[in-house]
Design a protein around this motif. Structure first.
Motif, PDB file in Angstrom:
ATOM      1  N   VAL A  28       0.871  -1.182   0.000  1.00  0.00           N
ATOM      2  CA  VAL A  28       0.000   0.000   0.000  1.00  0.00           C
ATOM      3  C   VAL A  28       0.907   1.230   0.000  1.00  0.00           C
ATOM      4  N   ASP A  29       0.620   2.196  -0.895  1.00  0.00           N
ATOM      5  CA  ASP A  29       1.454   3.391  -1.032  1.00  0.00           C
ATOM      6  C   ASP A  29       1.145   4.365   0.108  1.00  0.00           C
ATOM      7  N   THR A  30       1.679   4.065   1.297  1.00  0.00           N
ATOM      8  CA  THR A  30       1.366   4.862   2.489  1.00  0.00           C
ATOM      9  C   THR A  30       2.533   4.795   3.460  1.00  0.00           C
ATOM     10  N   SER A  33       3.663   7.379   9.395  1.00  0.00           N
ATOM     11  CA  SER A  33       3.546   8.770   9.848  1.00  0.00           C
ATOM     12  C   SER A  33       2.297   9.436   9.252  1.00  0.00           C
ATOM     13  N   TRP A  34       1.979   9.173   7.954  1.00  0.00           N
ATOM     14  CA  TRP A  34       0.770   9.785   7.359  1.00  0.00           C
ATOM     15  C   TRP A  34      -0.473   9.261   8.096  1.00  0.00           C
ATOM     16  N   ILE A  35      -0.550   7.964   8.287  1.00  0.00           N
ATOM     17  CA  ILE A  35      -1.770   7.384   8.875  1.00  0.00           C
ATOM     18  C   ILE A  35      -1.948   7.885  10.317  1.00  0.00           C
ATOM     19  N   VAL A 114     -24.660   0.944   8.708  1.00  0.00           N
ATOM     20  CA  VAL A 114     -23.205   1.079   8.592  1.00  0.00           C
ATOM     21  C   VAL A 114     -22.596   1.511   9.937  1.00  0.00           C
ATOM     22  N   CYS A 115     -21.816   2.599   9.934  1.00  0.00           N
ATOM     23  CA  CYS A 115     -21.078   2.942  11.166  1.00  0.00           C
ATOM     24  C   CYS A 115     -22.005   3.362  12.307  1.00  0.00           C
ATOM     25  N   SER A 116     -23.228   3.813  11.993  1.00  0.00           N
ATOM     26  CA  SER A 116     -24.200   4.144  13.054  1.00  0.00           C
ATOM     27  C   SER A 116     -25.030   2.931  13.431  1.00  0.00           C
ATOM     28  N   ASP A 153      -6.645   1.243  -3.010  1.00  0.00           N
ATOM     29  CA  ASP A 153      -7.095   2.607  -2.692  1.00  0.00           C
ATOM     30  C   ASP A 153      -6.594   2.994  -1.301  1.00  0.00           C
ATOM     31  N   ARG A 154      -5.456   3.711  -1.270  1.00  0.00           N
ATOM     32  CA  ARG A 154      -4.833   4.027   0.022  1.00  0.00           C
ATOM     33  C   ARG A 154      -5.681   4.986   0.856  1.00  0.00           C
ATOM     34  N   GLY A 155      -6.604   5.700   0.184  1.00  0.00           N
ATOM     35  CA  GLY A 155      -7.461   6.646   0.898  1.00  0.00           C
ATOM     36  C   GLY A 155      -8.508   5.959   1.764  1.00  0.00           C
ATOM     37  N   CYS A 157      -8.253   1.964   2.380  1.00  0.00           N
ATOM     38  CA  CYS A 157      -7.893   0.635   2.912  1.00  0.00           C
ATOM     39  C   CYS A 157      -7.140   0.706   4.230  1.00  0.00           C
ATOM     40  N   VAL A 158      -6.523   1.852   4.528  1.00  0.00           N
ATOM     41  CA  VAL A 158      -5.750   1.949   5.777  1.00  0.00           C
ATOM     42  C   VAL A 158      -6.647   2.260   6.988  1.00  0.00           C
ATOM     43  N   LEU A 159      -7.933   2.568   6.718  1.00  0.00           N
ATOM     44  CA  LEU A 159      -8.773   3.152   7.782  1.00  0.00           C
ATOM     45  C   LEU A 159      -9.560   2.136   8.594  1.00  0.00           C
ATOM     46  N   GLU A 217     -15.274  14.980   2.557  1.00  0.00           N
ATOM     47  CA  GLU A 217     -16.694  15.381   2.687  1.00  0.00           C
ATOM     48  C   GLU A 217     -17.333  14.688   3.889  1.00  0.00           C
ATOM     49  N   VAL A 218     -17.027  13.384   4.041  1.00  0.00           N
ATOM     50  CA  VAL A 218     -17.606  12.634   5.171  1.00  0.00           C
ATOM     51  C   VAL A 218     -17.141  13.277   6.483  1.00  0.00           C
ATOM     52  N   PHE A 219     -15.874  13.615   6.537  1.00  0.00           N
ATOM     53  CA  PHE A 219     -15.298  14.232   7.736  1.00  0.00           C
ATOM     54  C   PHE A 219     -16.074  15.507   8.102  1.00  0.00           C
ATOM     55  N   GLN A 251     -15.381   5.226  16.335  1.00  0.00           N
ATOM     56  CA  GLN A 251     -13.940   5.430  16.198  1.00  0.00           C
ATOM     57  C   GLN A 251     -13.548   5.479  14.723  1.00  0.00           C
ATOM     58  N   ALA A 252     -13.734   6.650  14.080  1.00  0.00           N
ATOM     59  CA  ALA A 252     -13.381   6.755  12.662  1.00  0.00           C
ATOM     60  C   ALA A 252     -12.047   7.453  12.483  1.00  0.00           C
ATOM     61  N   ASN A 253     -11.803   8.491  13.283  1.00  0.00           N
ATOM     62  CA  ASN A 253     -10.626   9.320  13.075  1.00  0.00           C
ATOM     63  C   ASN A 253     -10.396  10.126  14.353  1.00  0.00           C
ATOM     64  N   ALA A 279      -8.642   0.730  14.689  1.00  0.00           N
ATOM     65  CA  ALA A 279      -9.042   1.471  13.486  1.00  0.00           C
ATOM     66  C   ALA A 279     -10.569   1.603  13.470  1.00  0.00           C
ATOM     67  N   ASN A 280     -11.159   1.823  12.294  1.00  0.00           N
ATOM     68  CA  ASN A 280     -12.616   2.001  12.195  1.00  0.00           C
ATOM     69  C   ASN A 280     -13.251   0.626  11.960  1.00  0.00           C
ATOM     70  N   THR A 281     -13.984   0.134  12.957  1.00  0.00           N
ATOM     71  CA  THR A 281     -14.646  -1.169  12.804  1.00  0.00           C
ATOM     72  C   THR A 281     -16.143  -0.991  12.569  1.00  0.00           C
ATOM     73  N   ALA A 309     -22.464   8.042  16.887  1.00  0.00           N
ATOM     74  CA  ALA A 309     -21.844   7.541  15.656  1.00  0.00           C
ATOM     75  C   ALA A 309     -22.447   8.224  14.439  1.00  0.00           C
ATOM     76  N   MET A 310     -21.643   8.225  13.371  1.00  0.00           N
ATOM     77  CA  MET A 310     -22.095   8.770  12.082  1.00  0.00           C
ATOM     78  C   MET A 310     -21.460   7.932  10.993  1.00  0.00           C
ATOM     79  N   GLY A 311     -22.217   7.631   9.936  1.00  0.00           N
ATOM     80  CA  GLY A 311     -21.637   6.820   8.875  1.00  0.00           C
ATOM     81  C   GLY A 311     -22.429   6.874   7.588  1.00  0.00           C
TER      82      GLY A 311
HETATM   83  O1  UT7 Z   1     -16.902   5.666   9.682  1.00  0.00           O
HETATM   84  C1  UT7 Z   1     -17.618   6.390   8.749  1.00  0.00           C
HETATM   85  C2  UT7 Z   1     -17.193   7.748   8.760  1.00  0.00           C
HETATM   86  N1  UT7 Z   1     -15.914   7.889   8.101  1.00  0.00           N
HETATM   87  C3  UT7 Z   1     -15.168   8.904   8.440  1.00  0.00           C
HETATM   88  O2  UT7 Z   1     -15.542   9.608   9.343  1.00  0.00           O
HETATM   89  C4  UT7 Z   1     -13.919   9.197   7.662  1.00  0.00           C
HETATM   90  C5  UT7 Z   1     -13.802  10.676   7.546  1.00  0.00           C
HETATM   91  N2  UT7 Z   1     -12.654  11.122   6.774  1.00  0.00           N
HETATM   92  C6  UT7 Z   1     -11.371  11.045   7.220  1.00  0.00           C
HETATM   93  O3  UT7 Z   1     -11.117  10.487   8.278  1.00  0.00           O
HETATM   94  C7  UT7 Z   1     -10.295  11.720   6.418  1.00  0.00           C
HETATM   95  O4  UT7 Z   1     -10.890  12.514   5.429  1.00  0.00           O
HETATM   96  C8  UT7 Z   1      -9.305  10.744   5.776  1.00  0.00           C
HETATM   97  C9  UT7 Z   1      -8.430  10.134   6.838  1.00  0.00           C
HETATM   98  C10 UT7 Z   1     -10.050   9.668   5.012  1.00  0.00           C
HETATM   99  C11 UT7 Z   1      -8.373  11.473   4.799  1.00  0.00           C
HETATM  100  O5  UT7 Z   1      -7.716  12.547   5.445  1.00  0.00           O
HETATM  101  P1  UT7 Z   1      -7.658  13.980   4.744  1.00  0.00           P
HETATM  102  O6  UT7 Z   1      -6.862  14.832   5.618  1.00  0.00           O
HETATM  103  O7  UT7 Z   1      -9.072  14.379   4.451  1.00  0.00           O
HETATM  104  O8  UT7 Z   1      -6.819  13.692   3.452  1.00  0.00           O
HETATM  105  P2  UT7 Z   1      -7.226  13.764   1.900  1.00  0.00           P
HETATM  106  O9  UT7 Z   1      -8.150  12.664   1.534  1.00  0.00           O
HETATM  107  O10 UT7 Z   1      -7.645  15.152   1.563  1.00  0.00           O
HETATM  108  O11 UT7 Z   1      -5.820  13.505   1.235  1.00  0.00           O
HETATM  109  C12 UT7 Z   1      -4.687  14.381   1.454  1.00  0.00           C
HETATM  110  C13 UT7 Z   1      -3.488  13.795   0.731  1.00  0.00           C
HETATM  111  C14 UT7 Z   1      -3.784  13.432  -0.714  1.00  0.00           C
HETATM  112  O12 UT7 Z   1      -2.617  13.700  -1.478  1.00  0.00           O
HETATM  113  P3  UT7 Z   1      -2.503  15.064  -2.368  1.00  0.00           P
HETATM  114  O13 UT7 Z   1      -3.652  14.979  -3.331  1.00  0.00           O
HETATM  115  O14 UT7 Z   1      -2.629  16.178  -1.368  1.00  0.00           O
HETATM  116  O15 UT7 Z   1      -1.156  14.927  -2.981  1.00  0.00           O
HETATM  117  C15 UT7 Z   1      -3.983  11.945  -0.696  1.00  0.00           C
HETATM  118  O16 UT7 Z   1      -3.686  11.323  -1.915  1.00  0.00           O
HETATM  119  O17 UT7 Z   1      -3.088  12.566   1.349  1.00  0.00           O
HETATM  120  C16 UT7 Z   1      -3.002  11.526   0.369  1.00  0.00           C
HETATM  121  N3  UT7 Z   1      -3.374  10.263   1.006  1.00  0.00           N
HETATM  122  C17 UT7 Z   1      -2.471   9.435   1.569  1.00  0.00           C
HETATM  123  N4  UT7 Z   1      -1.136   9.511   1.680  1.00  0.00           N
HETATM  124  C18 UT7 Z   1      -0.511   8.492   2.334  1.00  0.00           C
HETATM  125  C19 UT7 Z   1      -4.609   9.726   1.145  1.00  0.00           C
HETATM  126  N5  UT7 Z   1      -4.522   8.550   1.781  1.00  0.00           N
HETATM  127  C20 UT7 Z   1      -3.205   8.354   2.040  1.00  0.00           C
HETATM  128  C21 UT7 Z   1      -2.507   7.321   2.707  1.00  0.00           C
HETATM  129  N6  UT7 Z   1      -1.165   7.442   2.812  1.00  0.00           N
HETATM  130  N7  UT7 Z   1      -3.100   6.249   3.227  1.00  0.00           N
END
Ligand code: UT7
Length: 323
Positions: A28-30, A33-35, A114-116, A153-155, A157-159, A217-219, A251-253, A279-281, A309-311
């Motif tokens: 996974v391209d991650t 530290s980012w996560i 879902v999450c709720s 999808d690293r955005g 799969c890590v969550l 948007e979900v955030f 527990q989403a974020n 993580a988010n279960t 909860a919200m989902g």
């Molecule tokens: O349970 C249901 C409810 N779900 C939630 O509540 C989830 C809500 N959302 C979130 O928690 C956050 O929006 C995320 C954690 C999913 C993403 O965080 P973000 O700060 O909103 O980041 P982003 O999606 O805007 O991405 C920022 C950057 C992007 O790169 P560029 O376009 O700025 O170059 C992404 O490609 O981070 C990149 N990115 C990653 N980099 C490393 C996205 N995922 C990753 C990753 N590793 N896993």
């Protein structure tokens, strides 16, 4: 008055733990530290072949029954929240009924929010208990989200992680200031369905789907909707945020948890946080976090606790309980 009183909690997690670094090693391209910085997640539990939503739910249920000091035969209502049922039908709740030996002829069904989901299941069980449709209930949140993830999808799969949490509720005559579920509010807004969904997987389409999410948007919606429903439930319960002993959030974020604590004016010490380990279960996250905090002695009898909860859907909700 008759209230649904929380008699015991339990949880179950798959044995396999996968760290952030391990995900990166698996391609996974991650990075860790980012996560950690963007989500607070350090690891997740991932189900292995043979582990399923039903088996995890049954394990969590047995532990909750043991904590409640009840036999499975005494359970006449099972409401199980999941977005990852083992089969389209029968409901996973009926599988759990049989696996644990709950009363045959009782009520058992699944709830999909879902999450709720756990909040929806809790509200449903509470209503059924208070109207005499059951006497002792298992309310379960159980998920195996790892099988819905697009590992390219690293955005997303890590969550997520896998697990289950369960709560035993009993209808009991209690005093006004006694224990039980005090107030609950649920909401949904289907106009936002495309922000968090699975692009297939329904028996009616014959497809296998993967989870898709517009995270940012979900955030944004999560922070606003959670603050609104928490204010609503505090009002319905006639209390102020300062009177809460604990908040057990979905527990989403970690950043959503920080924002929620700030909006309520509560110190982070009163929020139960497990997103770093689990993580988010999804529907399992609230009962899993509750069980962790009950077993480590933080949440005690008499405490005022808020669940929220919200989902996907969107769906969201909150519930106030005295332990
Ligand atoms: O349970 C249901 C409810 N779900 C939630 O509540 C989830 C809500 N959302 C979130 O928690 C956050 O929006 C995320 C954690 C999913 C993403 O965080 P973000 O700060 O909103 O980041 P982003 O999606 O805007 O991405 C920022 C950057 C992007 O790169 P560029 O376009 O700025 O170059 C992404 O490609 O981070 C990149 N990115 C990653 N980099 C490393 C996205 N995922 C990753 C990753 N590793 N896993």
């Amino acid at each position: 008055m008759i209230r649904s009183v929380i008699k015991g909690t339990g949880s179950a997690l798959p044995a396999q733990i996968v760290s952030n670094d391990e995900l990166a090693r698996r391609g996974v391209d991650t990075s860790d530290s980012w996560i950690v910085e963007r989500t607070g997640i350090r690891q997740r539990h991932i189900a292995q072949p043979g582990e399923s939503t039903g088996t995890l739910a049954a394990q969590a249920s047995r532990k909750a029954l043991e904590a409640a000091g009840l036999a499975a035969r005494e359970i006449d209502l099972i409401v199980l929240a999941t977005a990852t049922p083992d089969n389209t039908f029968p409901a996973t709740a009926t599988q759990v009924q049989s696996l644990i030996g709950a009363r045959p002829g009782g009520v058992a069904f699944d709830v999909a929010a879902v999450c709720s989901g756990f909040l929806y299941a809790l509200a449903t069980a509470d209503s059924l208990l208070r109207t005499g449709m059951g006497t002792k209930a298992l309310v379960i949140g159980a998920e195996v989200f790892s099988r819905l993830l697009d590992w390219e999808d690293r955005g997303t799969c890590v969550l997520f992680g896998d697990g289950a949490g369960a709560m035993v509720l009993a209808a009991e005559e209690v005093a006004e200031d006694g224990p039980g579920i005090l107030a609950t509010r649920l909401h949904a807004d289907g106009a936002h369905g495309e922000m968090l969904y699975v692009d297939g997987g329904a028996g009616t389409t014959g497809t296998v789907g993967k989870l898709r999410m517009k995270g940012r948007e979900v955030f944004r919606h999560a922070v606003v909707n959670l603050a609104d429903v928490l204010t609503e439930v505090l009002g319905a319960g006639g209390i102020t945020a300062g009177e809460l002993d604990w908040v057990v959030p979905h527990q989403a974020n970690a950043r959503i948890l920080d924002a929620t604590a700030r909006k309520l004016g509560l110190p982070m010490e009163r929020m139960i946080v497990t997103v770093d380990r689990h993580a988010n279960t999804s529907a399992a996250s609230v009962p899993l976090a509750l069980d962790v905090a009950v077993r480590d002695g933080r949440i005690k009898p008499g405490d005022l606790v808020m669940f929220e909860a919200m989902g996907g859907g969107f769906t969201w909700g909150a519930s106030l309980a005295r332990m």
